[in-house]
Design a protein around this motif. Structure first.
Motif, PDB file in Angstrom:
ATOM      1  N   GLY A   1       0.797  -1.222   0.000  1.00  0.00           N
ATOM      2  CA  GLY A   1       0.000   0.000   0.000  1.00  0.00           C
ATOM      3  C   GLY A   1       0.831   1.274   0.000  1.00  0.00           C
ATOM      4  N   GLY A   2       0.113   2.395  -0.058  1.00  0.00           N
ATOM      5  CA  GLY A   2       0.746   3.702  -0.091  1.00  0.00           C
ATOM      6  C   GLY A   2       0.911   4.241  -1.501  1.00  0.00           C
ATOM      7  N   TYR A   3      -0.096   4.042  -2.353  1.00  0.00           N
ATOM      8  CA  TYR A   3       0.014   4.368  -3.782  1.00  0.00           C
ATOM      9  C   TYR A   3      -0.378   5.823  -4.036  1.00  0.00           C
ATOM     10  N   HIS A   4       0.445   6.722  -3.528  1.00  0.00           N
ATOM     11  CA  HIS A   4       0.099   8.136  -3.436  1.00  0.00           C
ATOM     12  C   HIS A   4       0.345   8.922  -4.718  1.00  0.00           C
ATOM     13  N   HIS A   5       0.904   8.295  -5.762  1.00  0.00           N
ATOM     14  CA  HIS A   5       1.080   8.987  -7.047  1.00  0.00           C
ATOM     15  C   HIS A   5      -0.065   8.703  -8.013  1.00  0.00           C
ATOM     16  N   ALA A   6      -1.074   7.940  -7.601  1.00  0.00           N
ATOM     17  CA  ALA A   6      -2.209   7.630  -8.470  1.00  0.00           C
ATOM     18  C   ALA A   6      -3.197   8.791  -8.456  1.00  0.00           C
ATOM     19  N   HIS A   7      -3.468   9.341  -9.638  1.00  0.00           N
ATOM     20  CA  HIS A   7      -4.405  10.456  -9.811  1.00  0.00           C
ATOM     21  C   HIS A   7      -5.755   9.929 -10.284  1.00  0.00           C
ATOM     22  N   ALA A   8      -6.701  10.815 -10.482  1.00  0.00           N
ATOM     23  CA  ALA A   8      -8.056  10.397 -10.830  1.00  0.00           C
ATOM     24  C   ALA A   8      -8.107   9.587 -12.110  1.00  0.00           C
TER      25      ALA A   8
ATOM     26  N   ASP B   1       1.894  11.527   5.192  1.00  0.00           N
ATOM     27  CA  ASP B   1       2.684  10.834   4.174  1.00  0.00           C
ATOM     28  C   ASP B   1       4.168  11.143   4.360  1.00  0.00           C
ATOM     29  N   CYS B   2       4.918  10.144   4.825  1.00  0.00           N
ATOM     30  CA  CYS B   2       6.354  10.317   5.061  1.00  0.00           C
ATOM     31  C   CYS B   2       7.204   9.596   4.021  1.00  0.00           C
ATOM     32  N   ASP B   3       6.613   9.183   2.925  1.00  0.00           N
ATOM     33  CA  ASP B   3       7.400   8.713   1.788  1.00  0.00           C
ATOM     34  C   ASP B   3       8.276   9.863   1.313  1.00  0.00           C
TER      35      ASP B   3
ATOM     36  N   LEU C   1      -9.056   8.981  12.460  1.00  0.00           N
ATOM     37  CA  LEU C   1      -8.077   7.984  12.025  1.00  0.00           C
ATOM     38  C   LEU C   1      -6.879   8.709  11.433  1.00  0.00           C
ATOM     39  N   LEU C   2      -5.689   8.187  11.758  1.00  0.00           N
ATOM     40  CA  LEU C   2      -4.446   8.654  11.151  1.00  0.00           C
ATOM     41  C   LEU C   2      -3.960   7.588  10.185  1.00  0.00           C
ATOM     42  N   MET C   3      -3.745   7.962   8.921  1.00  0.00           N
ATOM     43  CA  MET C   3      -3.202   7.059   7.921  1.00  0.00           C
ATOM     44  C   MET C   3      -1.744   7.450   7.697  1.00  0.00           C
ATOM     45  N   PHE C   4      -0.827   6.544   8.022  1.00  0.00           N
ATOM     46  CA  PHE C   4       0.607   6.821   7.998  1.00  0.00           C
ATOM     47  C   PHE C   4       1.262   6.077   6.849  1.00  0.00           C
ATOM     48  N   ASP C   5       1.732   6.836   5.851  1.00  0.00           N
ATOM     49  CA  ASP C   5       2.507   6.248   4.753  1.00  0.00           C
ATOM     50  C   ASP C   5       3.962   6.206   5.196  1.00  0.00           C
ATOM     51  N   ALA C   6       4.411   5.007   5.568  1.00  0.00           N
ATOM     52  CA  ALA C   6       5.720   4.824   6.194  1.00  0.00           C
ATOM     53  C   ALA C   6       6.774   4.424   5.161  1.00  0.00           C
TER      54      ALA C   6
ATOM     55  N   CYS D   1      -1.104   1.928   9.107  1.00  0.00           N
ATOM     56  CA  CYS D   1       0.177   2.192   8.450  1.00  0.00           C
ATOM     57  C   CYS D   1       0.250   1.406   7.143  1.00  0.00           C
ATOM     58  N   VAL D   2       0.808   2.036   6.122  1.00  0.00           N
ATOM     59  CA  VAL D   2       1.062   1.351   4.850  1.00  0.00           C
ATOM     60  C   VAL D   2       2.552   1.423   4.554  1.00  0.00           C
ATOM     61  N   ALA D   3       3.029   0.513   3.704  1.00  0.00           N
ATOM     62  CA  ALA D   3       4.468   0.341   3.533  1.00  0.00           C
ATOM     63  C   ALA D   3       5.125   1.485   2.780  1.00  0.00           C
ATOM     64  N   GLY D   4       4.465   2.032   1.763  1.00  0.00           N
ATOM     65  CA  GLY D   4       5.069   3.104   0.981  1.00  0.00           C
ATOM     66  C   GLY D   4       6.286   2.640   0.198  1.00  0.00           C
ATOM     67  N   GLY D   5       7.110   3.601  -0.215  1.00  0.00           N
ATOM     68  CA  GLY D   5       8.223   3.306  -1.106  1.00  0.00           C
ATOM     69  C   GLY D   5       9.457   2.787  -0.407  1.00  0.00           C
ATOM     70  N   GLY D   6      10.336   2.204  -1.191  1.00  0.00           N
ATOM     71  CA  GLY D   6      11.627   1.700  -0.745  1.00  0.00           C
ATOM     72  C   GLY D   6      12.313   1.071  -1.936  1.00  0.00           C
ATOM     73  N   TYR D   7      13.518   1.533  -2.243  1.00  0.00           N
ATOM     74  CA  TYR D   7      14.170   1.120  -3.490  1.00  0.00           C
ATOM     75  C   TYR D   7      15.607   0.703  -3.198  1.00  0.00           C
ATOM     76  N   CYS D   8      15.838  -0.599  -3.275  1.00  0.00           N
ATOM     77  CA  CYS D   8      17.158  -1.142  -2.976  1.00  0.00           C
ATOM     78  C   CYS D   8      17.262  -2.502  -3.646  1.00  0.00           C
ATOM     79  N   ARG D   9      18.325  -2.709  -4.409  1.00  0.00           N
ATOM     80  CA  ARG D   9      18.492  -3.998  -5.084  1.00  0.00           C
ATOM     81  C   ARG D   9      18.754  -5.127  -4.102  1.00  0.00           C
ATOM     82  N   ASP D  10      19.280  -4.805  -2.939  1.00  0.00           N
ATOM     83  CA  ASP D  10      19.500  -5.809  -1.893  1.00  0.00           C
ATOM     84  C   ASP D  10      18.217  -5.915  -1.082  1.00  0.00           C
ATOM     85  N   THR D  11      17.414  -6.927  -1.375  1.00  0.00           N
ATOM     86  CA  THR D  11      16.100  -7.029  -0.751  1.00  0.00           C
ATOM     87  C   THR D  11      16.180  -7.323   0.747  1.00  0.00           C
ATOM     88  N   LEU D  12      17.271  -7.904   1.203  1.00  0.00           N
ATOM     89  CA  LEU D  12      17.424  -8.131   2.643  1.00  0.00           C
ATOM     90  C   LEU D  12      17.507  -6.796   3.386  1.00  0.00           C
TER      91      LEU D  12
END
Length: 274
Positions: free
Chosen positions: A90-97, A129-131, A200-205, A245-256
């Motif tokens: 989750g956390g798909y905050h770039h999706a527009h109408a 939104d803290c992405d 409700l607080l929705m936290f994009d983490a 809370c939703v997962a939001g972004g994260g970009y790393c080739r090392d998945t660990l």
């Protein structure tokens, strides 16, 4: 891999796992343009639109998308019941109408918030939104609303190049480290909760604020990332406001490394709520 970690780690015993059904497409169409929704579901979007989304189309992507959007709605409902819930994606905050962008197809945050308000489960909802990237889609979809408040904390020189206007936009310069980043959250989040009194607080983490992220440009350390999760969850708990809370972004080739960064949210939740 994060799911496997949750099952195998000591934190797994504290988590009740809930698996959503695919979301009703009509709920998506209450937020997104019907032609765009049908085009994605049926695989008829043109190449230009798919390129902007960033994923090649497939039936598996459709199924994944419908279940993930539903997961945020389910998580929000569970948070209202239990005080906290965490959506593993989750956390798909770039999706527009009427278009998707930046690996975001449908805006799960706004879809879930709108549905809770329609169901009278909540009167007002704050999206925090803290992405590292601005939540431009969330901003445009909530611009005319007073019951869904958007706040985006993001790197000012990062994607998207053209920023939208959230209800509140707070920016960081490239290279911002732990102390400055955490101080802003400590100052602004209690003020927002006091001002709007959300149900409700929705936290994009998003963990793309980490210094090792390949697209982030902000320099949070491992400890700084854990402190952020502790700070946001702790403020919500003290204010007695449910948080999803939703997962939001994260970009790393090392998945660990990526799993380790996302796991900090669960570690903080266990410390504060168990």
């Amino acid at each position: 891999m994060l799911f496997d970690w949750l099952q195998q780690s000591q934190f797994g015993k504290h988590c009740a796992l809930h698996i959503p059904n695919a979301i009703d497409i009509d709920l998506i169409k209450q937020v997104h343009n019907a032609a765009y929704v049908d085009g994605f579901i049926n695989g008829t979007l043109d190449e230009k639109r798919l390129k902007r989304i960033g994923f090649p189309w497939s039936n598996a992507l459709v199924e994944r998308t419908l279940h993930s959007v539903a997961g945020t709605l389910l998580g929000a409902e569970l948070a209202l019941q239990h005080g906290i819930a965490i959506q593993i994606s989750g956390g798909y905050h770039h999706a527009h109408a009427d278009f998707g962008s930046g690996f975001c197809i449908f805006n799960d945050l706004v879809i879930a918030a709108r549905q809770l308000i329609l169901n009278n489960s909540a009167r007002k909802i704050l999206i925090f939104d803290c992405d590292v990237h601005q939540g431009d889609g969330t901003a445009t979809l909530t611009a005319e609303r007073e019951d869904i408040i958007s706040c985006s904390l993001h790197c000012d020189k990062n994607f998207p190049a053209r920023k939208a206007h959230s209800h509140h936009d707070l920016t960081f310069a490239k290279g911002t480290a732990d102390a400055e980043y955490l101080k802003l959250i400590a100052d602004i989040l209690p003020l927002l909760l006091n001002t709007y009194q959300p149900d409700l607080l929705m936290f994009d983490a998003g963990v793309d604020v980490h210094q090792g992220d390949e697209l982030g440009l902000i320099n949070l350390s491992d400890h700084g990332l854990l402190q952020r999760e502790q700070l946001v969850l702790g403020i919500a708990k003290r204010a007695e406001i449910p948080i999803v809370c939703v997962a939001g972004g994260g970009y790393c080739r090392d998945t660990l490394h990526l799993v380790n960064r996302h796991s900090q949210l669960y570690i903080a939740a266990t410390e504060l709520f168990c």
